[in-house]
Each structure stands twice: as C-alpha cells, then as structure tokens.
Motif scaffolding. Structure first.
Motif, PDB file in Angstrom:
ATOM      1  N   TYR A   1    -110.821 -19.374 -55.291  1.00  0.00           N
ATOM      2  CA  TYR A   1    -111.035 -18.424 -54.208  1.00  0.00           C
ATOM      3  C   TYR A   1    -111.303 -19.129 -52.883  1.00  0.00           C
ATOM      4  O   TYR A   1    -111.967 -20.176 -52.833  1.00  0.00           O
ATOM      5  CB  TYR A   1    -112.229 -17.500 -54.532  1.00  0.00           C
ATOM      6  CG  TYR A   1    -112.551 -16.613 -53.355  1.00  0.00           C
ATOM      7  CD1 TYR A   1    -111.663 -15.622 -52.971  1.00  0.00           C
ATOM      8  CD2 TYR A   1    -113.689 -16.825 -52.581  1.00  0.00           C
ATOM      9  CE1 TYR A   1    -111.910 -14.845 -51.849  1.00  0.00           C
ATOM     10  CE2 TYR A   1    -113.952 -16.051 -51.465  1.00  0.00           C
ATOM     11  CZ  TYR A   1    -113.049 -15.061 -51.112  1.00  0.00           C
ATOM     12  OH  TYR A   1    -113.281 -14.310 -49.996  1.00  0.00           O
TER      13      TYR A   1
ATOM     14  N   VAL B   1    -116.667 -21.218 -59.386  1.00  0.00           N
ATOM     15  CA  VAL B   1    -115.640 -20.806 -58.426  1.00  0.00           C
ATOM     16  C   VAL B   1    -115.163 -22.043 -57.674  1.00  0.00           C
ATOM     17  O   VAL B   1    -115.973 -22.752 -57.065  1.00  0.00           O
ATOM     18  CB  VAL B   1    -116.199 -19.773 -57.424  1.00  0.00           C
ATOM     19  CG1 VAL B   1    -115.143 -19.386 -56.392  1.00  0.00           C
ATOM     20  CG2 VAL B   1    -116.706 -18.531 -58.157  1.00  0.00           C
TER      21      VAL B   1
ATOM     22  N   ALA C   1    -117.685 -14.925 -62.502  1.00  0.00           N
ATOM     23  CA  ALA C   1    -117.194 -16.278 -62.784  1.00  0.00           C
ATOM     24  C   ALA C   1    -118.348 -17.236 -63.078  1.00  0.00           C
ATOM     25  O   ALA C   1    -119.412 -17.155 -62.453  1.00  0.00           O
ATOM     26  CB  ALA C   1    -116.397 -16.795 -61.593  1.00  0.00           C
TER      27      ALA C   1
ATOM     28  N   ALA D   1    -112.787 -18.998 -61.211  1.00  0.00           N
ATOM     29  CA  ALA D   1    -111.935 -18.380 -60.198  1.00  0.00           C
ATOM     30  C   ALA D   1    -111.533 -19.424 -59.171  1.00  0.00           C
ATOM     31  O   ALA D   1    -112.269 -20.396 -58.940  1.00  0.00           O
ATOM     32  CB  ALA D   1    -112.690 -17.245 -59.516  1.00  0.00           C
TER      33      ALA D   1
ATOM     34  N   CYS E   1    -107.407 -15.363 -56.971  1.00  0.00           N
ATOM     35  CA  CYS E   1    -107.870 -14.280 -56.096  1.00  0.00           C
ATOM     36  C   CYS E   1    -107.072 -14.181 -54.806  1.00  0.00           C
ATOM     37  O   CYS E   1    -106.599 -15.188 -54.285  1.00  0.00           O
ATOM     38  CB  CYS E   1    -109.319 -14.512 -55.712  1.00  0.00           C
ATOM     39  SG  CYS E   1    -110.395 -14.662 -57.123  1.00  0.00           S
TER      40      CYS E   1
ATOM     41  N   VAL F   1    -115.692 -10.855 -58.671  1.00  0.00           N
ATOM     42  CA  VAL F   1    -115.158 -12.129 -59.161  1.00  0.00           C
ATOM     43  C   VAL F   1    -116.235 -13.211 -59.025  1.00  0.00           C
ATOM     44  O   VAL F   1    -116.515 -13.957 -59.962  1.00  0.00           O
ATOM     45  CB  VAL F   1    -113.889 -12.542 -58.377  1.00  0.00           C
ATOM     46  CG1 VAL F   1    -113.534 -13.995 -58.642  1.00  0.00           C
ATOM     47  CG2 VAL F   1    -112.719 -11.640 -58.756  1.00  0.00           C
TER      48      VAL F   1
ATOM     49  N   LEU G   1    -109.094 -16.766 -62.809  1.00  0.00           N
ATOM     50  CA  LEU G   1    -108.778 -15.660 -61.904  1.00  0.00           C
ATOM     51  C   LEU G   1    -108.218 -16.233 -60.599  1.00  0.00           C
ATOM     52  O   LEU G   1    -108.878 -17.041 -59.944  1.00  0.00           O
ATOM     53  CB  LEU G   1    -110.039 -14.838 -61.618  1.00  0.00           C
ATOM     54  CG  LEU G   1    -110.762 -14.279 -62.859  1.00  0.00           C
ATOM     55  CD1 LEU G   1    -112.114 -13.685 -62.474  1.00  0.00           C
ATOM     56  CD2 LEU G   1    -109.894 -13.214 -63.544  1.00  0.00           C
TER      57      LEU G   1
END
Ligand SMILES: Nc1ncnc2c1ncn2[C@@H]1O[C@H](COP(=O)(O)OP(=O)(O)OP(=O)(O)O)[C@@H](O)[C@H]1O
Ligand SMILES: [Mg+2]
Length: 249
Positions: free
Chosen positions: A7, A142, A139, A5, A124, A135, A122
């Motif tokens: 993020y 990240v 994940a 992800a 976000c 998430v 992903l």
C-alpha cells in the motif's frame, strides 16, 4: 494464515509489481498463497495472466453473503498461487463494506480462507478510504514502496501519522525503495541515509528497470521473466525480509 498488504497513498509507485512478484516468490517457497487485487483498475491480472487477463466477478454477491469467497478465487494461476482478480464493482467496495458488515467486513471475508491459505497478499488501490483503513487494520504487515524523492518521503510520513492517529499499529508499516535511479544524486543520497529519512531501514531498493515494465506486456512475474536481473534480486531480498517479519520474530 498471515495477511500482508502492499500500500501507498501515492499512485504508480510499484505496489502491484511488488505484490505480484512477492506472491510468486511465496508460492515458489511452497506457501499456499492468495493474491487479492483490490484495485478496480485490475493491474495484477495483467502482470499474472498476460494477454488473457483473468476475469473478476461482481462483488455484491460476495458482500451480500450469496457467494462464498472461494467462488471468486482462480486457483493455481501458478502452482500454489491463487488469485482473486479485480472487478470494476470494487469501486463501490467502501460503501458496500459499511452497508453490509460495519467495521470488520474484510476480516470476516478473509476468515474462511485460513484453513487452506498460508499467506494472503492484498494489492491496494492508491486511496485512503474505509477499505484502506480495514486493510491496514487486518494486515499483519504493510509494505510501502517509497520512491526516493521528497514527495514520496512526505507521503510515507503522512501515512505513518495516519496509522498512528487511527491506532492501526504503526509498527506494521515497512518501507522499501522502489523505482530507484542511482544516476540521480537525490536518490543516492536518500538511499544512503534510509534509516534517518524513513525512521527505519528499507527492506530493499528495487531499481527502475525496463524488465519490471515488461512484466505488464509479457504477463509474467519478474522471477520468470528476468530472474538474473538486479530488480529480481531486490524483489527476492524484499521477500526474504517479509519472511523474517512474518515468521522469525
Ligand atoms: N521498478 C520499476 N522499474 C520500472 N518500471 C516500474 C517499476 N515498478 C513499476 N514500474 C512500472 O510503473 C507503472 C506502475 O507500477 P505499478 O502498477 O506496480 O504501481 P502501483 O503503485 O501499483 O500503481 P497504482 O497506484 O496505479 O496501483 C507500471 O507501468 C509498471 O510497469
Ligand atoms: Mg497497483
């Protein structure tokens, strides 16, 4: 299948730019890649599909189990690169997640993809919500863009603390610098002392560059738009670090 992800609780720091560029670089490395734009604003669509953003579908059918996730996927936006565009109904993702599935909804939604997909990315929204928690949980790694300013360093520390408190695995958080302006003393200072400021070295330092801004206008990943730029080189460095994280450790 690996899941990563992009993020940060901070808005506008380069999450989507990095998610799209990483997805493109992964697909070019012959990895079957799926980019899922979880942000109802849907910026990924613009970076990938330019003037004609791909339309997303309403989420309720997916969460109610009426449509399989495969029906939400746009295949081969580029070779090997599949894409789930955002939809304004993603705003309600949180409430729906709680109602329909309890704690592991996102994991359950992603599970059917594992046969055909090597890497899920992903992208976000900048919120700290139930969706974000899921998430961070689902994940493998990240990636967190950090602009070299005090405020951004502060939110990096807050994020680490949040992940620790929730026992989501603080080791999966990996920072990289974003929107770096080397003319600024503070930026240069933070960059030179990255491990001290962040607690671990940054994977890359993406400069503030007009080429990155143009991704939205032109609807192309940077590797297509300006592969010779410094920023493109830093995104390649980021991707190389991600590969090491996911497959060589
Ligand atoms: N390295 C960069 N240099 C110059 N502009 C950038 C850079 N990275 C991102 N931008 C620009 O800054 C804006 C925000 O970038 P981006 O959408 O990637 O951030 P984000 O963190 O995903 O934002 P949000 O929190 O709204 O989802 C965009 O207009 C983008 O073109
Ligand atoms: Mg974004």
């Amino acid at each position: 299948m690996r899941i990563i992800a992009f993020y940060s609780p901070k808005g506008g720091v380069g999450k989507t730019a990095a998610a799209v560029n990483t997805a493109y670089l992964a697909s070019r490395d012959n990895l079957r890649t799926l980019l899922w734009d979880l942000d109802p604003q849907g910026a990924s669509s613009f970076y990938l599909a330019g003037a004609e953003p791909v339309k997303g579908r309403k989420l309720s059918k997916l969460l109610e189990g009426k449509s399989p996730i495969a029906r939400f996927i746009h295949e081969d936006v580029y070779p090997n690169l599949d894409f789930i565009p955002a939809h304004s109904s993603f705003r309600n993702f949180d409430i729906k997640l709680e109602q329909e599935h309890g704690g592991s909804a996102l994991k359950d939604l992603l599970a059917p993809l594992s046969e055909d997909t090597s890497l899920v990315i992903l992208d976000c929204p900048p919120t700290l919500s139930r969706l974000t928690e899921q998430v961070l949980d689902v994940a493998d790694m990240v990636y967190v863009p950090v602009v070299p300013t005090w405020l951004s360093l502060n939110s990096w520390d807050q994020l680490k603390q949040f992940v620790k408190d929730k026992k989501l695995g603080v080791k999966k958080l990996r920072p990289f610098f974003s929107m770096v302006d080397r003319r600024k003393n503070l930026h240069r200072d933070v960059l030179a002392r990255d491990a001290e400021k962040l607690g671990l070295p940054a994977l890359a330092a993406v400069p503030y560059a007009s080429a990155v801004e143009r991704m939205g206008e032109e609807g192309q990943p940077l590797e297509v738009l300006a592969p010779g730029s410094l920023a493109a080189g830093e995104f390649r460095k980021l991707w190389s670090g991600i590969k090491t994280d996911l497959w060589s450790r």
